[in-house]
Structures are given as structure tokens and as C-alpha cells.
Design an enzyme around this catalytic site. Structure first.
Site, PDB file in Angstrom:
ATOM      1  N   ASN A 110       0.902  -1.152  -0.008  1.00 36.33           N
ATOM      2  CA  ASN A 110      -0.239  -0.230   0.156  1.00 36.33           C
ATOM      3  C   ASN A 110       0.977   1.147   0.036  1.00 36.33           C
ATOM      4  O   ASN A 110       1.653   1.416   0.922  1.00 36.33           O
ATOM      5  CB  ASN A 110      -0.925   0.062   1.221  1.00 36.33           C
ATOM      6  CG  ASN A 110      -1.770   1.227   1.192  1.00 36.33           C
ATOM      7  OD1 ASN A 110      -2.702   1.358   0.185  1.00 36.33           O
ATOM      8  ND2 ASN A 110      -1.651   2.084   2.104  1.00 36.33           N
ATOM      9  N   GLN A 150      -0.795  12.887  11.514  1.00 39.43           N
ATOM     10  CA  GLN A 150      -1.133  11.554  11.005  1.00 39.43           C
ATOM     11  C   GLN A 150      -0.064  10.832  10.445  1.00 39.43           C
ATOM     12  O   GLN A 150       0.076   9.552  10.874  1.00 39.43           O
ATOM     13  CB  GLN A 150      -2.214  11.759  10.174  1.00 39.43           C
ATOM     14  CG  GLN A 150      -2.836  10.398   9.625  1.00 39.43           C
ATOM     15  CD  GLN A 150      -3.890   9.983  10.869  1.00 39.43           C
ATOM     16  OE1 GLN A 150      -3.708  10.110  12.200  1.00 39.43           O
ATOM     17  NE2 GLN A 150      -4.543   8.841  10.708  1.00 39.43           N
ATOM     18  N   GLY A 201     -10.078   7.063   3.589  1.00 41.97           N
ATOM     19  CA  GLY A 201      -8.806   7.298   2.807  1.00 41.97           C
ATOM     20  C   GLY A 201      -7.563   6.266   3.250  1.00 41.97           C
ATOM     21  O   GLY A 201      -8.012   5.183   3.742  1.00 41.97           O
ATOM     22  N   GLU A 202      -6.441   6.890   3.232  1.00 43.91           N
ATOM     23  CA  GLU A 202      -5.137   5.993   3.218  1.00 43.91           C
ATOM     24  C   GLU A 202      -4.964   4.797   2.480  1.00 43.91           C
ATOM     25  O   GLU A 202      -4.041   4.049   2.682  1.00 43.91           O
ATOM     26  CB  GLU A 202      -5.178   5.645   4.867  1.00 43.91           C
ATOM     27  CG  GLU A 202      -5.406   6.993   5.657  1.00 43.91           C
ATOM     28  CD  GLU A 202      -5.445   6.890   7.118  1.00 43.91           C
ATOM     29  OE1 GLU A 202      -5.307   5.442   7.665  1.00 43.91           O
ATOM     30  OE2 GLU A 202      -5.687   7.923   8.013  1.00 43.91           O
ATOM     31  N   GLY A 203      -6.041   4.360   1.860  1.00 40.93           N
ATOM     32  CA  GLY A 203      -6.074   3.079   1.170  1.00 40.93           C
ATOM     33  C   GLY A 203      -6.899   1.998   2.117  1.00 40.93           C
ATOM     34  O   GLY A 203      -6.922   1.093   1.763  1.00 40.93           O
TER      35      GLY A 203
END
Length: 346
Positions: A58, A83, A312-314
Site C-alpha cells: 500500500n 497523522q 482514505g489512506e488506502g
């Protein structure tokens, strides 16, 4: 602009072989539904009837956005770097999902307005300390845009060289739903009002303000609506890097798992640069961000999940991975009617 040589996956002989194999597994024809469709797509991507999933990555690109100065996000800009620190300590949503499903998390500083530690495993591809405010002009220069495409592609090449053949993409950047909304309206002609949502949690008044700012930004733009111009005018460094990453992944015949609203817009842009990239894309989920379902419909995409995600973030892409794994296991591990001495029952 960097050129990507992406071949379409169409191959009639291979398709016939894969369909025949799937149809002769010990099940009624078509009874495993989307798993059968996925298995066929993956066979076509990998040019084999015995596909594999290896060392999934990722890749998470992170950057700040100048448009945040206009109050379009509930979250302050410093959340971006804070984050990322959480990612490094393993405490974010994407971390537990990567651990659960065996993904390697790759964090790329695409343009964060903070001096991130370079000795903690972050890949330093900082273009600048955030984009410019696109209310008043281009978010980035043409040279910066081209660097983003190049760096995004480089990160995928590194994953490929690490033995990866399936990649998901994530992002971190306060304000990037605003950039994505403008990409969406400019590249699809869907009215801006339908492309603007709550982002990280705006209330109705906040969404109205966000829309008004983005409408003014759109009115201020007098250029042509080419994909290159729209990326340069309204993009984020992390978004353009993701576009480059997607194009490179397809060039390397890797499986691409797409996340939510922002990454879907990046695939839209990538497909306008080279339409063949869509052959390699699996859409992970329908998210809760306003506009996501509309853009999925526009792209004739069939997302695997609907879990009301908008992190989000994958995260949504990785949540979909076990279904992809099941499709590959189906075609490789199920027996055939002839081998199992079972009469075909369809």
C-alpha cells in the site's frame, strides 16, 4: 510529459482458456459471481490461467494543499504531518489493515509542510512544502507536475522490484477532497454541487462554504480543460504522484486496487492519459464521500464493497483484498469436474 507504455489486457485465446477453466470448476456455471469476474480479470492482467498475488504493497502519498487557507476543511493543516507520525508508530487505521492482510505500508512525503524525520523509513520525494492556493492560480508548476508523475512511478517500480505484483494506493493531505471535487467536475462535466462533500466532517454550513470557495476557484480558471491542465491547476502533489504510480503499475502489469473518492479521481485522470490503465484496476469500495458513487458510475466501475468508509489512506482498497484473494484461490484451488469425477450439472 513522461510516457507510459501500457498494453491492453485483451487476449482472445487466453480469455477463452481462462473462461473454460473457470466454467469447469466444480460449481454451477457463474455461481461464484464476482469472484469469477475477478479471476478472469486477474488472469488477463498476469497473462496466465494460474495467477498469483505476491507481496502486496500500500503506497501512501502525503502532501499539503494551499487551498486549506480558505477554510475548506474541518481539520487544520498540521493533521497531515501528525497523522504521518501516527502511521510511523503503527496506530492509524491503515496500519491495522496492513498488518491484518499482509500489506507493506510505504509512506511517501510528496510535499508535506513539515520537516518529517528522514531516518524513520519515509520516502522523501518532497516537491515543495504544499501546493499553492488554487483559488488564485495554478496549484503547481508544469515542472512540479511532471516530477510528481515521475516520483510516483518510481515508488511503484521499487515495490515491483521488491516482488510486489498487487498494489493499492492511499493518500494523506488535508484539503484533498477539495482538489478531487474540482478534478471530478472538470473531467466529467458533472455539476460541481454534486462533487462537493463533507470531507473530514464538515457540517452543512461548512459544505456550503467549501462549495462557494471551489466555485470561485473554478470561475477564476480560464484555461483549457485538458487532464494535464486540470492536474496542474487544481491538483495535490500526492494526487499527481498517485496518477503516476497507477500508470506505472499498469505498465508493469500489476493489479491495482483502488480506494475511495480521491484515488478514484486519480484513476479517472490516469485513464484520460492512457485509457488502458483501467484494465488493471479493481475498485475496492463505494465510500461515503459525496460524489464517490457518481464518479464510479461515470467510469462504469463495479466496486466490491459498500461499508460507508471515508477514511482514505488506502483503507477501503485493503478491506477488499480478501475478496481478490478468494478469486485467485478459486481458480487455483478448486477441482475440475473431470478430475473430481463429478458430472457437470449446468
Amino acid at each position: 510529459m513522461i510516457n507510459f507504455n501500457i498494453r491492453p489486457t485483451a487476449n482472445k485465446n487466453l480469455e477463452d482458456m481462462a473462461v473454460n477453466k473457470i466454467n469447469n470448476l466444480t460449481k454451477p456455471k457463474g455461481s461464484l459471481g464476482r469472484l469469477e469476474e475477478l479471476a478472469l480479470q486477474i488472469c488477463m492482467i498476469q497473462e496466465t490461467t494460474e495467477p498469483t498475488l505476491r507481496n502486496p504493497h500500500n503506497i501512501l502519498y502525503a502532501a499539503d494543499h494551499g487551498i486549506v487557507e480558505e477554510g475548506v476543511s474541518l481539520s487544520p493543516k498540521e493533521i497531515t504531518w501528525q497523522q504521518i507520525s501516527n502511521f510511523l508508530h503503527g496506530g492509524a487505521g491503515i496500519n491495522f489493515l496492513c498488518r491484518q492482510h499482509g500489506f507493506k505500508l510505504v509512506i511517501v512525503d510528496s510535499g508535506v509542510d513539515y520537516n518529517l524525520p528522514k531516518d524513520k523509513g519515509i520516502i522523501d520525494r518532497k516537491i515543495n512544502r504544499g501546493t499553492k492556493n488554487f483559488l488564485y492560480g495554478d496549484a503547481m508548476t508544469e515542472e512540479e507536475m511532471e516530477k510528481c508523475l515521475e516520483y510516483g512511478a518510481e515508488c511503484v517500480t521499487a515495490a515491483y522490484n521488491d516482488g510486489c505484483n498487487v498494489v493499492s494506493f492511499g493518500e494523506m493531505g488535508i484539503g484533498n477532497t477539495s482538489a478531487s471535487s474540482l478534478w471530478m467536475t472538470c473531467l466529467t462535466n458533472i455539476p460541481l454541487k454534486q462533487c462537493v462533500g463533507a470531507g473530514s466532517g464538515l457540517d452543512n454550513a461548512g459544505v456550503t462554504h467549501k462549495y462557494n470557495v471551489l466555485k470561485q476557484a473554478l470561475d477564476n480558471y480560464k484555461g483549457e480543460y485538458t487532464v494535464e491542465n486540470i492536474m496542474k491547476r487544481f491538483g495535490g502533489y500526492e494526487m499527481v504522484m498517485a496518477v503516476g504510480g497507477m500508470l506505472r503499475a499498469a505498465e508493469l502489469r500489476m493489479i491495482i486496487i483502488l480506494d475511495g473518492f480521491i484515488m478514484t479521481n486519480c484513476m479517472l485522470a490516469a485513464s484520460m492519459i492512457n485509457p488502458n490503465v483501467k484494465d488493471y484496476a479493481i475498485f475496492g469500495h463505494t465510500g461515503d464521500e459525496s460524489g464517490h458513487k457518481l464518479i464510479l458510475d461515470y467510469m462504469s466501475a463495479k466496486p466490491l464493497l459498500s461499508l460507508s468508509l471515508r477514511l482514505g489512506e488506502g483503507s477501503g482498497a485493503i478491506c477488499a483484498y480478501p475478496i481478490i484473494d478468494s478469486a485467485v484461490r478459486m481458480i487455483n484451488e478448486m477441482d475440475t469436474f473431470s478430475n473430481a469425477s463429478i458430472t457437470k450439472y449446468f
